[in-house]
Design an enzyme around this catalytic site. Structure first.
Site, PDB file in Angstrom:
ATOM      1  N   ILE A   1     -10.313   9.950   7.605  1.00 35.99           N
ATOM      2  CA  ILE A   1     -11.343  10.736   6.929  1.00 35.99           C
ATOM      3  C   ILE A   1     -12.666  10.479   7.635  1.00 35.99           C
ATOM      4  O   ILE A   1     -13.097   9.335   7.769  1.00 35.99           O
ATOM      5  CB  ILE A   1     -11.463  10.343   5.437  1.00 35.99           C
ATOM      6  CG1 ILE A   1     -10.104  10.475   4.736  1.00 35.99           C
ATOM      7  CG2 ILE A   1     -12.512  11.187   4.743  1.00 35.99           C
ATOM      8  CD1 ILE A   1      -9.567  11.878   4.684  1.00 35.99           C
TER       9      ILE A   1
ATOM     10  N   LYS B   1       0.813  -1.220   0.000  1.00 34.61           N
ATOM     11  CA  LYS B   1       0.000   0.000   0.000  1.00 34.61           C
ATOM     12  C   LYS B   1       0.846   1.270   0.000  1.00 34.61           C
ATOM     13  O   LYS B   1       0.456   2.277  -0.578  1.00 34.61           O
ATOM     14  CB  LYS B   1      -0.962  -0.025   1.186  1.00 34.61           C
ATOM     15  CG  LYS B   1      -2.063  -1.072   1.033  1.00 34.61           C
ATOM     16  CD  LYS B   1      -3.026  -1.037   2.206  1.00 34.61           C
ATOM     17  CE  LYS B   1      -4.214  -1.959   1.970  1.00 34.61           C
ATOM     18  NZ  LYS B   1      -3.848  -3.357   1.765  1.00 34.61           N
TER      19      LYS B   1
ATOM     20  N   VAL C   1     -15.916  -9.447  -5.246  1.00 29.19           N
ATOM     21  CA  VAL C   1     -17.148 -10.144  -4.866  1.00 29.19           C
ATOM     22  C   VAL C   1     -18.355  -9.457  -5.504  1.00 29.19           C
ATOM     23  O   VAL C   1     -19.272 -10.096  -6.012  1.00 29.19           O
ATOM     24  CB  VAL C   1     -17.312 -10.169  -3.333  1.00 29.19           C
ATOM     25  CG1 VAL C   1     -18.639 -10.802  -2.940  1.00 29.19           C
ATOM     26  CG2 VAL C   1     -16.154 -10.906  -2.677  1.00 29.19           C
TER      27      VAL C   1
ATOM     28  N   ARG D   1      -7.733  -8.027  -8.675  1.00 30.15           N
ATOM     29  CA  ARG D   1      -8.508  -9.254  -8.907  1.00 30.15           C
ATOM     30  C   ARG D   1      -9.939  -8.864  -9.219  1.00 30.15           C
ATOM     31  O   ARG D   1     -10.303  -7.687  -9.139  1.00 30.15           O
ATOM     32  CB  ARG D   1      -8.497 -10.127  -7.647  1.00 30.15           C
ATOM     33  CG  ARG D   1      -8.918  -9.336  -6.406  1.00 30.15           C
ATOM     34  CD  ARG D   1      -9.050 -10.194  -5.175  1.00 30.15           C
ATOM     35  NE  ARG D   1      -9.171  -9.409  -3.963  1.00 30.15           N
ATOM     36  CZ  ARG D   1     -10.264  -8.791  -3.548  1.00 30.15           C
ATOM     37  NH1 ARG D   1     -11.367  -8.832  -4.296  1.00 30.15           N
ATOM     38  NH2 ARG D   1     -10.288  -8.110  -2.420  1.00 30.15           N
TER      39      ARG D   1
ATOM     40  N   ARG E   1     -25.049  -9.572   0.433  1.00 22.70           N
ATOM     41  CA  ARG E   1     -24.287 -10.784   0.734  1.00 22.70           C
ATOM     42  C   ARG E   1     -25.003 -11.554   1.844  1.00 22.70           C
ATOM     43  O   ARG E   1     -25.101 -11.079   2.981  1.00 22.70           O
ATOM     44  CB  ARG E   1     -22.868 -10.441   1.174  1.00 22.70           C
ATOM     45  CG  ARG E   1     -22.078  -9.630   0.159  1.00 22.70           C
ATOM     46  CD  ARG E   1     -20.625  -9.538   0.575  1.00 22.70           C
ATOM     47  NE  ARG E   1     -19.873  -8.607  -0.255  1.00 22.70           N
ATOM     48  CZ  ARG E   1     -18.554  -8.470  -0.229  1.00 22.70           C
ATOM     49  NH1 ARG E   1     -17.841  -9.224   0.599  1.00 22.70           N
ATOM     50  NH2 ARG E   1     -17.944  -7.599  -1.003  1.00 22.70           N
TER      51      ARG E   1
ATOM     52  N   HIS F   1     -17.447   4.751   0.807  1.00 25.68           N
ATOM     53  CA  HIS F   1     -16.466   3.868   0.168  1.00 25.68           C
ATOM     54  C   HIS F   1     -16.966   3.632  -1.259  1.00 25.68           C
ATOM     55  O   HIS F   1     -17.942   2.911  -1.468  1.00 25.68           O
ATOM     56  CB  HIS F   1     -16.386   2.560   0.951  1.00 25.68           C
ATOM     57  CG  HIS F   1     -15.410   1.568   0.401  1.00 25.68           C
ATOM     58  ND1 HIS F   1     -14.647   0.745   1.187  1.00 25.68           N
ATOM     59  CD2 HIS F   1     -15.071   1.241  -0.872  1.00 25.68           C
ATOM     60  CE1 HIS F   1     -13.892  -0.031   0.431  1.00 25.68           C
ATOM     61  NE2 HIS F   1     -14.141   0.252  -0.825  1.00 25.68           N
TER      62      HIS F   1
ATOM     63  N   LYS G   1      -2.462   1.137   9.242  1.00 26.58           N
ATOM     64  CA  LYS G   1      -2.811   0.050   8.335  1.00 26.58           C
ATOM     65  C   LYS G   1      -1.590  -0.807   7.992  1.00 26.58           C
ATOM     66  O   LYS G   1      -0.471  -0.302   7.900  1.00 26.58           O
ATOM     67  CB  LYS G   1      -3.398   0.600   7.025  1.00 26.58           C
ATOM     68  CG  LYS G   1      -4.714   1.331   7.194  1.00 26.58           C
ATOM     69  CD  LYS G   1      -5.266   1.748   5.837  1.00 26.58           C
ATOM     70  CE  LYS G   1      -6.598   2.450   5.959  1.00 26.58           C
ATOM     71  NZ  LYS G   1      -7.143   2.811   4.623  1.00 26.58           N
TER      72      LYS G   1
ATOM     73  N   GLU H   1      -2.101   7.041   7.993  1.00 25.47           N
ATOM     74  CA  GLU H   1      -2.729   8.076   7.175  1.00 25.47           C
ATOM     75  C   GLU H   1      -3.808   8.792   7.983  1.00 25.47           C
ATOM     76  O   GLU H   1      -4.290   8.282   9.002  1.00 25.47           O
ATOM     77  CB  GLU H   1      -3.333   7.488   5.901  1.00 25.47           C
ATOM     78  CG  GLU H   1      -4.474   6.528   6.135  1.00 25.47           C
ATOM     79  CD  GLU H   1      -4.980   5.904   4.841  1.00 25.47           C
ATOM     80  OE1 GLU H   1      -4.233   5.856   3.859  1.00 25.47           O
ATOM     81  OE2 GLU H   1      -6.148   5.438   4.851  1.00 25.47           O
TER      82      GLU H   1
ATOM     83  N   GLU I   1      -6.890   2.141  -2.154  1.00 29.87           N
ATOM     84  CA  GLU I   1      -6.087   0.997  -2.561  1.00 29.87           C
ATOM     85  C   GLU I   1      -6.609   0.472  -3.889  1.00 29.87           C
ATOM     86  O   GLU I   1      -7.673   0.878  -4.358  1.00 29.87           O
ATOM     87  CB  GLU I   1      -6.123  -0.115  -1.510  1.00 29.87           C
ATOM     88  CG  GLU I   1      -7.490  -0.731  -1.286  1.00 29.87           C
ATOM     89  CD  GLU I   1      -7.460  -1.817  -0.219  1.00 29.87           C
ATOM     90  OE1 GLU I   1      -6.383  -2.059   0.372  1.00 29.87           O
ATOM     91  OE2 GLU I   1      -8.508  -2.434   0.017  1.00 29.87           O
TER      92      GLU I   1
END
Length: 448
Positions: free
Chosen positions: A203, A116, A295, A292, A338, A208, A158, A200, A288
């Site tokens: 916020i 990251k 989901v 891939r 989900r 998101h 993180k 960092e 980030e």
């Protein structure tokens, strides 16, 4: 064109990949653990190979056994799905050494974006906004505290090689920093065998928002719009939707262009996701990049009409993207829930066991991605996700009404699920008004 794909995964994503391959005339090889001998993906694939005992480290994370299965069956490509080895550059490199096509970005790109701290520096160089934070890796809490003082509290700590919400802690004040840092670092070492950290600025009350990108080996990069993934608990997403109600066409163009710049700066090829934090005032920051398939990719498929798995297969076969940016159109609104085998009333405790009765919804605008079935025994060794319920409507209001109706049809007996909890979210005024941020579920859980 790729002839035979080994799917280095399990569950609904393995079933999803098998179906995409079948439509393209591509043969499939499933790998399964002893606990998954009766799993749906092992039954649907053209061939299936047992790769070891139930624990992931002995099966789905065992590179030697998966590669051996690929070589024995003559698979010329590996699709990693998500989770397990999907973002493991060593595995991608081993596939290439065995002359097996890796369906994803190159190992070098995965290394660059998997760290990251390095990813942040790459984005800054490309002119992509990043959250103010450390420029170099942090290995001890004293250095981290000094950096936190420079950045300003509150801060997020993180893991540099983290993911899935692990190795993350918040520190509101200097007094909380040492304990938060050491806890996060300990978790990072346990989960990722690496204690490299970064710090960092925190916020407050962001959304998101992530942008799906696709890139081919000819330098073409496009974005396929955004997904709002703000409904999450402990950094694990619960409900995703596309498009995001907080983004207008102008902001979408700005964020989409930044996502494309980010992918080009990293020399990215195949499917990927650029994740941003979006502040209420419209400012956004790179968080980030996931190297891939995600989901939540079905919501993007529904609003764009594109099959992202098939696009991955075409790109990995050396073909150019099937569409240009100008041809991408977002139509209607899609929502994904989900469905997990867990008990929200008991702190979302996982609930493995046998499904004694199961009915899943259908109808216009309803899609279910699952590997579960009536009589299926949910193993205790893997994640608790049973199914993804996805709906599409002409408007957000229509999609919400359709999701409520679909959730109301779900019957899963024998194990606890979060279906009722998901239904309660869809009736919350804050969610209905489109005001939910990443702290919404925390506030809702306290009220409930």
């Amino acid at each position: 064109m790729i002839r035979k794909v080994l799917i280095a995964n399990r569950g609904e994503i393995a079933v999803r990949i098998i179906r995409a391959c079948r439509e393209m005339g591509i043969l499939t090889v499933a790998v399964y653990s002893e606990a998954d001998r009766e799993a749906l993906h092992a039954q649907l694939a053209d061939e299936a190979v047992c790769i070891g005992p139930a624990p992931s480290k002995d099966s789905y994370l065992n590179m030697e056994r998966i590669l051996s299965a690929a070589l024995v069956t003559g698979a010329d490509a590996v699709h990693p799905g998500f989770g397990f080895l999907s973002e493991n550059s060593t595995f991608a490199r081993r596939c290439q050494e065995c002359h097996i096509t890796w369906i994803g970005p190159s190992p070098e790109v995965m290394d660059r974006l998997g760290n990251k701290s390095e990813a942040r520096n790459t984005m800054q160089a490309a002119g992509v906004p990043v959250i103010p934070g450390t420029k170099e890796p942090v290995f001890d809490w004293e250095t981290g505290l000094s950096e936190a003082d420079r950045i300003g509290f509150p801060v997020m700590i993180k893991a540099a090689l983290g993911g899935g919400g692990k190795g993350m802690r918040m520190a509101e004040t200097r007094g909380e920093f040492q304990s938060a840092f050491q806890t996060a670092q300990k978790e990072a070492k346990s989960s990722f065998a690496d204690g490299t950290m970064y710090v960092e600025r925190l916020i407050r009350h962001p959304r998101h928002v992530e942008f799906q990108i696709m890139a081919d080996s000819f330098g073409n990069v496009i974005h396929l719009g955004e997904r709002d993934c703000s409904i999450q608990r402990n950094h694990q997403k619960m409900i995703e939707e596309s498009p995001c109600v907080a983004i207008d066409d102008t902001l979408r163009e700005r964020m989409g262009s930044a996502a494309v710049r980010a992918a080009k700066a990293a020399h990215y090829v195949n499917a990927g996701t650029i994740e941003f934090l979006l502040e209420p005032d419209g400012n956004f920051y790179f968080m980030e990049m996931n190297t891939r398939i995600q989901v939540e990719h079905p919501v993007t498929e529904w609003v764009t009409g594109m099959d992202l798995i098939q696009e991955q297969l075409r790109v990995a076969s050396g073909m150019p993207l099937s569409v240009t940016q100008g041809e991408v159109r977002l139509s209607g609104h899609a929502i994904e829930c989900r469905i997990n085998a867990e008990n929200p009333a008991k702190n979302f405790r996982p609930c493995p066991g046998k499904i004694t009765e199961m009915h899943l919804p259908g109808g216009f605008g309803v899609r279910v991605d699952t590997a579960a079935y009536d009589g299926y025994v949910i193993p205790a060794f893997y994640d608790s996700m049973l199914a993804k319920l996805i709906v599409h409507g002409r408007t957000r209001e229509e999609a919400i009404a359709r999701m409520r109706s679909a959730l109301g049809e779900v019957v899963i007996e024998g194990v606890d699920t979060n279906v009722d909890y998901l239904y309660s979210i869809l009736n919350e005024e804050e969610y209905l008004a489109g005001r939910a941020d990443i702290e919404f579920v925390e506030r809702l859980t306290e009220r409930l």
